[in-house]
Design a protein around this motif. Structure first.
Motif, PDB file in Angstrom:
ATOM      1  N   UNK A  44       0.800  -1.229   0.000  1.00 45.59           N
ATOM      2  CA  UNK A  44       0.000   0.000   0.000  1.00 45.59           C
ATOM      3  C   UNK A  44       0.827   1.270   0.000  1.00 45.59           C
ATOM      4  N   UNK A  45       2.171   1.157  -0.060  1.00 43.05           N
ATOM      5  CA  UNK A  45       2.984   2.369  -0.196  1.00 43.05           C
ATOM      6  C   UNK A  45       2.618   3.056  -1.502  1.00 43.05           C
ATOM      7  N   UNK A  46       2.876   4.347  -1.582  1.00 41.10           N
ATOM      8  CA  UNK A  46       2.425   5.133  -2.735  1.00 41.10           C
ATOM      9  C   UNK A  46       2.930   4.576  -4.050  1.00 41.10           C
ATOM     10  N   UNK A  47       4.199   4.175  -4.086  1.00 40.23           N
ATOM     11  CA  UNK A  47       4.787   3.652  -5.318  1.00 40.23           C
ATOM     12  C   UNK A  47       4.023   2.418  -5.806  1.00 40.23           C
ATOM     13  N   UNK A  48       3.767   1.477  -4.895  1.00 38.00           N
ATOM     14  CA  UNK A  48       3.077   0.242  -5.265  1.00 38.00           C
ATOM     15  C   UNK A  48       1.599   0.482  -5.522  1.00 38.00           C
ATOM     16  N   UNK A  49       0.964   1.254  -4.636  1.00 37.47           N
ATOM     17  CA  UNK A  49      -0.490   1.423  -4.733  1.00 37.47           C
ATOM     18  C   UNK A  49      -0.910   2.131  -6.009  1.00 37.47           C
ATOM     19  N   UNK A  50      -0.121   3.096  -6.438  1.00 40.48           N
ATOM     20  CA  UNK A  50      -0.473   3.825  -7.653  1.00 40.48           C
ATOM     21  C   UNK A  50      -0.574   2.887  -8.838  1.00 40.48           C
ATOM     22  N   UNK A  51       0.408   1.984  -8.992  1.00 47.18           N
ATOM     23  CA  UNK A  51       0.365   1.043 -10.118  1.00 47.18           C
ATOM     24  C   UNK A  51      -0.724  -0.017  -9.925  1.00 47.18           C
ATOM     25  N   UNK A  52      -0.949  -0.417  -8.671  1.00 47.17           N
ATOM     26  CA  UNK A  52      -2.045  -1.357  -8.394  1.00 47.17           C
ATOM     27  C   UNK A  52      -3.378  -0.745  -8.816  1.00 47.17           C
ATOM     28  N   UNK A  53      -3.636   0.474  -8.365  1.00 51.95           N
ATOM     29  CA  UNK A  53      -4.940   1.099  -8.609  1.00 51.95           C
ATOM     30  C   UNK A  53      -5.144   1.368 -10.092  1.00 51.95           C
ATOM     31  N   UNK A  54      -4.096   1.812 -10.780  1.00 50.63           N
ATOM     32  CA  UNK A  54      -4.224   2.089 -12.206  1.00 50.63           C
ATOM     33  C   UNK A  54      -4.544   0.823 -12.991  1.00 50.63           C
ATOM     34  N   UNK A 101      10.492  -3.558   5.170  1.00 50.01           N
ATOM     35  CA  UNK A 101      10.838  -3.763   3.771  1.00 50.01           C
ATOM     36  C   UNK A 101      10.885  -2.420   3.070  1.00 50.01           C
ATOM     37  N   UNK A 102      11.809  -2.283   2.156  1.00 52.54           N
ATOM     38  CA  UNK A 102      11.935  -1.031   1.417  1.00 52.54           C
ATOM     39  C   UNK A 102      11.249  -1.141   0.072  1.00 52.54           C
ATOM     40  N   UNK A 103      10.831  -0.013  -0.450  1.00 49.01           N
ATOM     41  CA  UNK A 103      10.176   0.030  -1.754  1.00 49.01           C
ATOM     42  C   UNK A 103      11.192  -0.373  -2.809  1.00 49.01           C
ATOM     43  N   UNK A 104      10.908  -1.396  -3.626  1.00 49.28           N
ATOM     44  CA  UNK A 104      11.927  -1.923  -4.546  1.00 49.28           C
ATOM     45  C   UNK A 104      12.276  -0.985  -5.698  1.00 49.28           C
ATOM     46  N   UNK A 105      11.358  -0.102  -6.081  1.00 51.54           N
ATOM     47  CA  UNK A 105      11.612   0.761  -7.239  1.00 51.54           C
ATOM     48  C   UNK A 105      11.702   2.235  -6.853  1.00 51.54           C
ATOM     49  N   UNK A 106      11.841   2.502  -5.583  1.00 50.06           N
ATOM     50  CA  UNK A 106      11.928   3.886  -5.148  1.00 50.06           C
ATOM     51  C   UNK A 106      12.638   3.979  -3.821  1.00 50.06           C
ATOM     52  N   UNK A 107      12.142   4.802  -2.954  1.00 42.11           N
ATOM     53  CA  UNK A 107      12.717   4.961  -1.621  1.00 42.11           C
ATOM     54  C   UNK A 107      11.604   4.882  -0.596  1.00 42.11           C
ATOM     55  N   UNK A 108      11.998   4.710   0.663  1.00 42.58           N
ATOM     56  CA  UNK A 108      11.027   4.656   1.744  1.00 42.58           C
ATOM     57  C   UNK A 108      10.667   3.236   2.128  1.00 42.58           C
TER      58      UNK A 108
END
Length: 514
Positions: free
Chosen positions: A66-76, A128-135
Motif C-alpha cells: 500500500x505504499x504510494x509507489x506500489x499502490x499507484x500502479x495497483x490502482x491504475x 521492507x523497502x520500496x523496490x523501485x523507489x525509496x522509503x
C-alpha cells in the motif's frame, strides 16, 4: 537370513506401489523404512491443517502493498473495466450505497469496493523497502478480512509472499528465453491443484501431507487410521504409500454410519445382528475382492465405533461451535462451510488423547475462487469466510477441554494459483504466484515472509522484473513452504529431500515462519 512374515495385502501394496512408481521405487522403500524408524518417544502433539481455496484465489486483492509507489500502479491496473476490482486505499471511509465516491466518480453499490471502505493496514515486524523507489513499504488486507488482521496484529498469523509451483527459481529473463525448467501445465486448474498437493500433475497417487503421515504414523499407535483426515472428500494431499486418508463428515455423527450393525435385533432375532457383523467382516473368502472388501468394511465399522464414541465424550462435545455467519455484502445468514469443517477438525484434535494420536495432517477446503467474472460479488464473501473461519478455529484451539492447543496446530492456505494482476473487465484470469496465510501459536506471526514482488504492469519507463505479462513469477516455491511446515511437524532434512526433490534447487530450505 530371516525372510520374515508378509501378508498378501502387504505384498500387493508393495508390488502395486513399485509398479506405479517405477524409477521412484527406491524413494518409496526409504520412506517406508523411515516411517518404521520414527522415534516413539517424541513428545507432545502436533497437527498440520491445509485450507485449500479451490479455483485460484486472487491473492492480489487479499494482501496488497500500500505504499504510494506500489499502490499507484495497483490502482491504475485494476480500476478499469465495466466493474473495476481495485480496492480503496487505507483510511478511505465506506461510501453509502447510492452515493457517489469522490475518488472514483462512481455510484456506490453494496457489491463494489466503493462501499467497503479502505483496505485494512497491517504492519509487518520486518521492515521492507520500496523496490523501485525509496522509503518503507506498507501493506494491507482486503477490507472484509478484519478477523485475519486481528490475528496478524496478535502475532498468530503470517503472510508468505508470492508462492507458486516451481522446479527451480526462475527470473523474467529466463522465462522469456525459455531456458529454465518450468512446471508442466501451468494455469490448468486440475493440474496445479495436484501439483500444489502432490508435486505432480493430475493423476498423482500420493501427496506431501500423506508422505508426512507415512513418516510419522509410527507415533500414533493402534489408531494410525486417524493420521491423515479430510473433511472435504478425497484429497491427493493426504494420500500416502502406507497411510490411508480417513474421510469424515461434518454432521453431528462424524463417522460412517452402518445401519443396524450395532443393533440388538434384526428380523426379530437377537442373534442376527452379530451374525451379519461376522459375515461382512469375514476375510477368509476365496475371492481376493471379497476378502479386501471385508477388510475395508471391518476397518470402517471399527473406526466408526471408535470415533463416534470419542465424539460423544464431554471434552469433544464441549468444543466451541462454529458461529453463525453473515454475508458482508447482502447481510443474509449463510453457512460458512469452512468454519464447520474446522469445527470437526477441532473436535478431532480434542479426541486425539483418547486415541493416543501424536501427529495428524488435515485437509479442509472452500470453493468459489475461479473469479473470471463478477469478482466483486464473490471474492469478498469468500475471503470473509476464510478470515472468519480462521479466527473461529484459533479461538476454539485456545480452549480444547481446558487446554490451549494453539502452539500444537499450524494452519495454512493453499490454492491452484493466483489471478492476473490486471482485470478482464469484471474479474481476473489464471495466473501463477500468489500470497498465502499461515496461522498458529508456533507461527512467528505479524510478519511477511519471502520476497513480496514489485507491483505493477509494464509501461513506459517501467519494466517489472517480477512479472511476465499479467502474472507474477513465484519467488517462493511450494516445496519451501511445505518443507518449512514439515520440519516443524518432525520430518527430517533427509526425508524432506526425498519428498521434495526440487528443494535442493532453492536458495533457502527454511522460510523461517516456524
Amino acid at each position: 537370513m530371516s525372510h520374515g512374515t508378509h501378508t498378501r495385502r502387504q505384498l500387493l501394496r508393495v508390488g502395486g506401489g513399485l509398479s506405479i512408481l517405477g524409477a521412484a521405487a527406491p524413494f518409496a522403500a526409504q520412506l517406508a523404512a523411515a516411517g518404521s524408524a520414527v522415534s516413539q518417544s517424541a513428545p507432545d502433539y502436533k497437527a498440520l491443517v491445509c485450507v485449500f481455496m479451490f479455483g485460484g484465489n486472487d491473492a492480489n486483492n487479499m494482501v496488497m502493498a500500500t505504499d504510494t509507489d506500489s499502490w499507484t500502479r495497483y490502482f491504475n491496473a485494476r480500476n478499469q473495466g465495466a466493474d473495476p476490482i481495485a480496492l480503496m486505499p487505507v483510511g478511505t471511509a465506506p461510501v453509502a450505497v447510492g452515493a457517489t465516491n469522490p475518488l472514483t466518480g462512481r455510484v456506490s453499490r453494496a457489491n463494489t469496493p466503493d462501499a467497503w471502505g479502505g483496505v485494512l493496514p497491517i504492519v509487518p515486524r520486518t521492515i521492507q523497502t520500496v523496490p523501485t523507489g525509496s522509503g518503507t513499504r506498507t501493506f494491507g488486507l482486503h477490507p472484509h478480512m478484519g478477523p485475519a488482521k486481528t490475528l496478524f496484529d496478535a502475532g498468530r498469523l503470517a503472510v508468505v509472499a508470492n508462492i507458486g509451483t516451481l522446479i527451480r527459481p526462475v527470473t523474467r529473463a529466463q522465462y522469456e528465453a525459455r531456458n529454465v525448467a518450468l512446471p508442466p501445465n501451468l494455469f490448468s486448474h486440475n493440474d496445479q491443484q495436484s501439483t500444489w498437493q502432490a508435486g505432480r500433475t493430475e493423476g498423482a497417487r500420493t501427496g506431501w501431507g500423506g508422505a508426512f503421515g507415512d513418516l510419522l504414523t509410527g507415533m500414533n499407535g493402534t489408531k494410525a487410521l486417524f493420521t491423515a483426515v479430510s473433511t472435504a472428500g478425497n484429497a491427493v494431499f493426504l494420500s500416502g504409500e502406507n497411510v490411508i486418508q480417513y474421510q469424515m463428515s461434518t454432521g453431528a455423527q462424524p463417522a460412517v454410519v452402518i445401519n443396524g450393525q450395532a443393533g440388538s435385533s434384526l428380523f426379530g432375532s437377537t442373534v442376527a445382528p452379530g451374525r451379519v457383523r461376522d459375515i461382512v467382516r469375514d476375510t477368509s473368502a476365496a475371492s481376493l475382492y471379497a476378502a479386501d472388501y471385508a477388510t475395508t468394511t471391518g476397518r470402517s465399522i471399527g473406526a466408526a465405533v471408535d470415533l463416534n464414541t470419542a465424539f460423544a465424550s464431554p471434552g469433544v462435545t464441549g468444543v466451541l461451535p462454529a458461529p453463525a455467519y453473515r454475508n458482508p455484502l447482502t447481510g443474509a445468514t449463510e453457512t460458512n462451510s469452512l468454519a464447520v469443517q474446522l469445527q470437526t477438525v477441532a473436535r478431532m484434535i480434542a479426541a486425539a488423547p483418547t486415541f493416543g494420536v501424536k501427529r495428524q495432517v488435515f485437509f479442509v477446503s472452500i470453493g468459489g475462487y475461479d473469479s473470471h467474472d463478477f469478482q466483486n460479488v464473490a471474492q469478498p464473501n469468500n475471503l470473509s469466510k476464510v478470515a472468519t473461519a480462521l479466527a473461529y478455529f484459533d479461538e476454539a484451539l485456545g480452549n480444547l477441554a481446558g487446554v490451549n492447543m494453539r502452539e500444537a496446530v499450524t494452519t495454512f492456505t493453499a490454492s491452484d494459483f493466483s489471478r492476473t494482476f490486471n482485470t478482464n473487465g469484471d474479474g481476473t484470469d489464471h495466473a501463477w504466484g500468489g500470497h498465502h496465510l499461515v496461522m498458529g501459536g508456533a507461527v512467528k506471526g505479524g510478519d511477511i515472509y519471502g520476497q513480496f514482488p514489485t507491483i505493477g504492469m509494464d509501461q513506459t519507463g517501467f519494466r517489472n522484473p517480477d512479472m511476465v505479462g499479467s502474472y507474477f513469477l513465484p519467488t517462493t516455491s511450494v516445496d519451501q513452504y511445505a518443507a518449512t511446515m514439515g520440519r516443524w511437524l518432525g520430518v527430517s532434512e533427509s526425508n524432506l529431500d526425498m519428498i521434495f526433490p526440487n528443494l535442493k534447487t532453492m536458495i533457502s530450505r527454511n522460510l523461517g515462519f516456524l
